[in-house]
Write a protein that holds these residues in place. Sequence first.
Motif, PDB file in Angstrom:
ATOM      1  N   ILE A  78      46.315  45.529  29.051  1.00  0.00           N
ATOM      2  CA  ILE A  78      46.142  44.283  29.436  1.00  0.00           C
ATOM      3  C   ILE A  78      47.074  43.973  30.693  1.00  0.00           C
ATOM      4  CG2 ILE A  78      46.573  41.785  29.091  1.00  0.00           C
ATOM      5  CD1 ILE A  78      45.221  42.604  26.244  1.00  0.00           C
ATOM      6  N   VAL A  79      48.357  44.647  30.537  1.00  0.00           N
ATOM      7  CA  VAL A  79      49.507  44.411  31.583  1.00  0.00           C
ATOM      8  C   VAL A  79      48.904  45.274  32.748  1.00  0.00           C
ATOM      9  CG1 VAL A  79      51.623  44.924  32.085  1.00  0.00           C
ATOM     10  CG2 VAL A  79      51.128  44.074  30.153  1.00  0.00           C
ATOM     11  N   LEU A  80      48.423  46.475  32.394  1.00  0.00           N
ATOM     12  CA  LEU A  80      47.779  47.278  33.594  1.00  0.00           C
ATOM     13  C   LEU A  80      46.632  46.760  34.159  1.00  0.00           C
ATOM     14  CD1 LEU A  80      46.885  50.980  33.602  1.00  0.00           C
ATOM     15  CD2 LEU A  80      45.025  49.385  34.192  1.00  0.00           C
ATOM     16  N   PHE A  83      48.286  43.758  36.724  1.00  0.00           N
ATOM     17  CA  PHE A  83      48.834  44.411  37.799  1.00  0.00           C
ATOM     18  C   PHE A  83      47.735  44.947  38.813  1.00  0.00           C
ATOM     19  CE2 PHE A  83      52.855  44.656  35.736  1.00  0.00           C
ATOM     20  CZ  PHE A  83      53.892  44.256  36.781  1.00  0.00           C
ATOM     21  N   GLY A  84      46.689  45.494  38.315  1.00  0.00           N
ATOM     22  CA  GLY A  84      45.723  45.996  39.125  1.00  0.00           C
ATOM     23  C   GLY A  84      44.785  44.927  39.563  1.00  0.00           C
ATOM     24  N   THR A  85      44.485  43.905  38.739  1.00  0.00           N
ATOM     25  CA  THR A  85      43.551  42.836  39.322  1.00  0.00           C
ATOM     26  C   THR A  85      44.296  41.960  40.308  1.00  0.00           C
ATOM     27  OG1 THR A  85      42.439  42.831  37.120  1.00  0.00           O
ATOM     28  CG2 THR A  85      42.126  40.877  38.572  1.00  0.00           C
ATOM     29  N   MET A 101      35.903  40.975  37.802  1.00  0.00           N
ATOM     30  CA  MET A 101      34.585  41.135  37.481  1.00  0.00           C
ATOM     31  C   MET A 101      34.440  42.698  38.114  1.00  0.00           C
ATOM     32  SD  MET A 101      33.205  39.274  35.568  1.00  0.00           S
ATOM     33  CE  MET A 101      31.516  39.945  35.787  1.00  0.00           C
ATOM     34  N   ALA A 102      35.084  43.113  39.399  1.00  0.00           N
ATOM     35  CA  ALA A 102      34.745  44.120  39.729  1.00  0.00           C
ATOM     36  C   ALA A 102      35.922  45.681  39.246  1.00  0.00           C
ATOM     37  CB  ALA A 102      35.060  44.233  41.479  1.00  0.00           C
ATOM     38  N   GLY A 103      37.085  45.257  38.909  1.00  0.00           N
ATOM     39  CA  GLY A 103      38.046  46.093  38.472  1.00  0.00           C
ATOM     40  C   GLY A 103      38.335  46.189  37.171  1.00  0.00           C
ATOM     41  N   VAL A 104      37.877  45.284  36.126  1.00  0.00           N
ATOM     42  CA  VAL A 104      38.328  45.362  34.911  1.00  0.00           C
ATOM     43  C   VAL A 104      36.973  45.501  33.809  1.00  0.00           C
ATOM     44  CG1 VAL A 104      39.435  44.243  33.104  1.00  0.00           C
ATOM     45  CG2 VAL A 104      40.484  44.340  35.426  1.00  0.00           C
ATOM     46  N   ILE A 105      36.372  44.519  34.183  1.00  0.00           N
ATOM     47  CA  ILE A 105      35.329  44.064  33.210  1.00  0.00           C
ATOM     48  C   ILE A 105      34.459  45.361  32.833  1.00  0.00           C
ATOM     49  CG2 ILE A 105      33.047  42.650  32.454  1.00  0.00           C
ATOM     50  CD1 ILE A 105      35.767  41.171  32.068  1.00  0.00           C
ATOM     51  N   PRO A 106      33.899  46.074  34.011  1.00  0.00           N
ATOM     52  CA  PRO A 106      32.975  47.158  33.586  1.00  0.00           C
ATOM     53  C   PRO A 106      33.604  48.327  33.017  1.00  0.00           C
ATOM     54  CG  PRO A 106      33.010  46.456  36.017  1.00  0.00           C
ATOM     55  CD  PRO A 106      34.074  45.844  35.304  1.00  0.00           C
ATOM     56  N   TYR A 107      35.036  48.507  32.890  1.00  0.00           N
ATOM     57  CA  TYR A 107      35.765  49.530  32.409  1.00  0.00           C
ATOM     58  C   TYR A 107      36.229  49.344  30.923  1.00  0.00           C
ATOM     59  CZ  TYR A 107      35.755  50.869  37.333  1.00  0.00           C
ATOM     60  OH  TYR A 107      35.279  51.323  38.532  1.00  0.00           O
ATOM     61  N   ILE A 108      36.050  48.237  30.584  1.00  0.00           N
ATOM     62  CA  ILE A 108      36.690  47.969  29.219  1.00  0.00           C
ATOM     63  C   ILE A 108      35.988  48.717  27.993  1.00  0.00           C
ATOM     64  CG2 ILE A 108      36.648  45.927  27.322  1.00  0.00           C
ATOM     65  CD1 ILE A 108      37.458  43.896  29.659  1.00  0.00           C
TER      66      ILE A 108
END
Length: 135
Positions: A78-80, A83-85, A101-108
């Motif tokens: 979550i911390v990663l 920072f990334g988002t 939506m672009a950088g987190v959700i697809p990777y969960i």
Amino acid sequence: SVLNIFNSLFIYCSVFVFRPAAAIFQFFPHFPGAGQFFGPTGGYLIGYIFLALIGGYFVEKFTGKLAMYFVGMVLGTIVLYAFGTAWLAFQTGMTFGAALMAGVIPYIPGDLVKIILAILVGNEVRKRLMAANLV
């Protein structure tokens, strides 16, 4: 041992993250060096260091408690993601929601599978290293 798992993870991730910035691989065109930090994914690179710190802390603090390993890895992830988002949104001009939506959700889903595999495999490796007095 001189280095415990917590320190080892932190050192490994730090070297992994900062190695390109030091331009060690400057002779290879597919390694952009310090440019990785200033591009859209730079926040995720920095976030990996915190993931290693948080995950490593939980592994050291709660030895043998797989559920707590999971909690630590999820918190670190979550911390990663934070920072990334934030950096992705800043770099691309996206809203935080769009960057999420672009950088987190697809990777969960994949990240959850990797967390579970890392806990299961890592726990076995840790047991064997401890039995051999290597950690």
